[in-house]
Design a protein around this motif. Structure first.
Motif, PDB file in Angstrom:
ATOM      1  N   ALA A 259       0.842  -1.197   0.000  1.00 61.46           N
ATOM      2  CA  ALA A 259       0.000   0.000   0.000  1.00 61.46           C
ATOM      3  C   ALA A 259       0.873   1.240   0.000  1.00 61.46           C
ATOM      4  O   ALA A 259       2.051   1.189   0.380  1.00 61.46           O
ATOM      5  N   ARG A 260       0.291   2.353  -0.397  1.00 50.49           N
ATOM      6  CA  ARG A 260       1.003   3.627  -0.345  1.00 50.49           C
ATOM      7  C   ARG A 260       0.011   4.770  -0.180  1.00 50.49           C
ATOM      8  O   ARG A 260      -1.154   4.672  -0.570  1.00 50.49           O
ATOM      9  N   ALA A 261       0.469   5.841   0.430  1.00 51.17           N
ATOM     10  CA  ALA A 261      -0.311   7.070   0.548  1.00 51.17           C
ATOM     11  C   ALA A 261       0.270   8.102  -0.407  1.00 51.17           C
ATOM     12  O   ALA A 261       1.421   8.003  -0.833  1.00 51.17           O
ATOM     13  N   PHE A 262      -0.529   9.110  -0.739  1.00 47.28           N
ATOM     14  CA  PHE A 262      -0.063  10.153  -1.643  1.00 47.28           C
ATOM     15  C   PHE A 262      -0.743  11.470  -1.296  1.00 47.28           C
ATOM     16  O   PHE A 262      -1.825  11.500  -0.708  1.00 47.28           O
ATOM     17  N   GLY A 263      -0.088  12.569  -1.676  1.00 42.67           N
ATOM     18  CA  GLY A 263      -0.587  13.897  -1.356  1.00 42.67           C
ATOM     19  C   GLY A 263      -1.503  14.475  -2.421  1.00 42.67           C
ATOM     20  O   GLY A 263      -1.797  13.845  -3.443  1.00 42.67           O
ATOM     21  N   SER A 264      -1.902  15.715  -2.213  1.00 45.73           N
ATOM     22  CA  SER A 264      -2.933  16.324  -3.050  1.00 45.73           C
ATOM     23  C   SER A 264      -2.441  16.750  -4.431  1.00 45.73           C
ATOM     24  O   SER A 264      -3.249  17.102  -5.288  1.00 45.73           O
ATOM     25  N   HIS A 265      -1.134  16.725  -4.660  1.00 44.60           N
ATOM     26  CA  HIS A 265      -0.598  17.099  -5.974  1.00 44.60           C
ATOM     27  C   HIS A 265      -0.082  15.886  -6.738  1.00 44.60           C
ATOM     28  O   HIS A 265       0.669  16.047  -7.713  1.00 44.60           O
ATOM     29  N   HIS A 266      -0.490  14.701  -6.353  1.00 40.81           N
ATOM     30  CA  HIS A 266       0.048  13.476  -6.943  1.00 40.81           C
ATOM     31  C   HIS A 266      -0.432  13.289  -8.378  1.00 40.81           C
ATOM     32  O   HIS A 266      -1.623  13.384  -8.671  1.00 40.81           O
ATOM     33  N   VAL A 267       0.501  13.024  -9.290  1.00 39.91           N
ATOM     34  CA  VAL A 267       0.202  12.705 -10.683  1.00 39.91           C
ATOM     35  C   VAL A 267       0.816  11.346 -10.971  1.00 39.91           C
ATOM     36  O   VAL A 267       2.017  11.141 -10.717  1.00 39.91           O
ATOM     37  N   HIS A 268       0.004  10.418 -11.477  1.00 35.01           N
ATOM     38  CA  HIS A 268       0.531   9.069 -11.708  1.00 35.01           C
ATOM     39  C   HIS A 268      -0.284   8.330 -12.756  1.00 35.01           C
ATOM     40  O   HIS A 268      -1.309   8.816 -13.235  1.00 35.01           O
ATOM     41  N   GLU A 269       0.181   7.150 -13.109  1.00 39.68           N
ATOM     42  CA  GLU A 269      -0.613   6.184 -13.852  1.00 39.68           C
ATOM     43  C   GLU A 269      -0.433   4.829 -13.186  1.00 39.68           C
ATOM     44  O   GLU A 269       0.631   4.529 -12.629  1.00 39.68           O
ATOM     45  N   VAL A 270      -1.472   4.013 -13.218  1.00 42.25           N
ATOM     46  CA  VAL A 270      -1.465   2.699 -12.589  1.00 42.25           C
ATOM     47  C   VAL A 270      -1.929   1.688 -13.638  1.00 42.25           C
ATOM     48  O   VAL A 270      -2.875   1.954 -14.394  1.00 42.25           O
ATOM     49  N   ARG A 271      -1.283   0.519 -13.666  1.00 43.95           N
ATOM     50  CA  ARG A 271      -1.669  -0.482 -14.659  1.00 43.95           C
ATOM     51  C   ARG A 271      -1.361  -1.887 -14.157  1.00 43.95           C
ATOM     52  O   ARG A 271      -0.501  -2.087 -13.296  1.00 43.95           O
ATOM     53  N   ASN A 272      -2.084  -2.836 -14.730  1.00 37.71           N
ATOM     54  CA  ASN A 272      -1.845  -4.256 -14.489  1.00 37.71           C
ATOM     55  C   ASN A 272      -1.070  -4.794 -15.683  1.00 37.71           C
ATOM     56  O   ASN A 272      -1.623  -4.907 -16.781  1.00 37.71           O
ATOM     57  N   GLU A 273       0.188  -5.122 -15.483  1.00 36.12           N
ATOM     58  CA  GLU A 273       1.031  -5.561 -16.583  1.00 36.12           C
ATOM     59  C   GLU A 273       0.960  -7.057 -16.843  1.00 36.12           C
ATOM     60  O   GLU A 273       1.566  -7.553 -17.789  1.00 36.12           O
ATOM     61  N   SER A 274       0.208  -7.784 -16.024  1.00 35.92           N
ATOM     62  CA  SER A 274       0.077  -9.221 -16.234  1.00 35.92           C
ATOM     63  C   SER A 274      -0.688  -9.492 -17.527  1.00 35.92           C
ATOM     64  O   SER A 274      -1.607  -8.738 -17.893  1.00 35.92           O
ATOM     65  N   ASP A 275      -0.334 -10.561 -18.209  1.00 38.53           N
ATOM     66  CA  ASP A 275      -1.073 -10.941 -19.415  1.00 38.53           C
ATOM     67  C   ASP A 275      -2.105 -12.028 -19.141  1.00 38.53           C
ATOM     68  O   ASP A 275      -2.776 -12.502 -20.058  1.00 38.53           O
ATOM     69  N   SER A 276      -2.263 -12.405 -17.857  1.00 37.54           N
ATOM     70  CA  SER A 276      -3.195 -13.498 -17.561  1.00 37.54           C
ATOM     71  C   SER A 276      -3.984 -13.338 -16.264  1.00 37.54           C
ATOM     72  O   SER A 276      -5.014 -13.997 -16.101  1.00 37.54           O
ATOM     73  N   GLU A 277      -3.543 -12.480 -15.334  1.00 35.83           N
ATOM     74  CA  GLU A 277      -4.183 -12.410 -14.022  1.00 35.83           C
ATOM     75  C   GLU A 277      -4.819 -11.043 -13.762  1.00 35.83           C
ATOM     76  O   GLU A 277      -4.227 -10.008 -14.037  1.00 35.83           O
TER      77      GLU A 277
END
Length: 206
Positions: A151-169
């Motif tokens: 887990a992680r916390a982040f502040g009010s100016h956070h810019v990101h991208e999140v992805r699932n890189e698995s090809d099967s799960e």
């Protein structure tokens, strides 16, 4: 215009899935997700409290298992988070992701409940208004992989991208935000150039 280095400050917008609503493991008074008077300062959740909430919720296998999985698009359930925050359980089919975005000034936390997620983020505090294209300074990129239980916390100016890189799960994660997301800005990126493409409002994902 370059973004200066700064200490790192959710996302949980869904694209092709159908949302359902549920009451989470902690409930709050009606109206907490928007409108009405602002809560007293003492009732505002801290990043630590949001982090604890997403960790405990991600560990609740019975609750997590209520989320329907779709092989094509992300699905989600909205929860009531602590002290007027909003929370989401989100599924990530193989190969799916958010693209670059921010959270409209909200801070928060997220945890992986199943599978693994890759997060790319910017260790920079970007101006929130007045620009369409921004050239990022060198050294602002950060990468991390969050596997089950991370887990992680982040502040009010956070810019990101999140992805699932698995090809099967599938992956599943829990996100919490305060204040409840007022909007999300979506960006495209080419090398060091970040471009504002779209501003989404809550009615577009709820």
């Amino acid at each position: 215009m370059s973004a200066s280095l700064d200490t790192p400050a959710p996302s949980a917008s869904a694209s092709t899935a159908v949302a359902s609503k549920a009451v989470g493991p902690q409930t709050v008074a009606p109206g907490a997700s928007g409108g009405g008077a602002a809560p007293a300062a003492s009732s505002v959740p801290t990043q630590t409290e949001l982090l604890d909430f997403v960790r405990r919720t991600a560990a609740d296998s019975e609750l997590v298992s209520t989320l329907p999985l779709d092989p094509e698009g992300r699905t989600w359930i909205r929860l009531d988070g602590p002290a007027g925050s909003e929370a989401w359980i989100i599924s990530w089919p193989p190969g799916t992701g958010t693209g670059w975005h921010d959270h409209g000034g909200s801070y928060g936390a997220f945890a992986t409940a199943e599978g693994a997620l890759q997060e790319d983020s910017l260790a920079a505090r970007l101006p929130t208004e007045g620009w369409k294209t921004l050239e990022l300074a060198e050294g602002v990129d950060r990468e991390r992989k969050l596997t089950k239980g991370d887990a992680r916390a982040f502040g009010s100016h956070h810019v990101h991208e999140v992805r699932n890189e698995s090809d099967s799960e599938h992956a599943v994660s829990v996100h919490a935000y305060y204040p409840p997301l007022p909007l999300m800005r979506r960006y495209s990126r080419t090398g060091a150039v970040l471009r504002l493409e779209q501003v989404e409002r809550p009615q577009e994902w709820q």
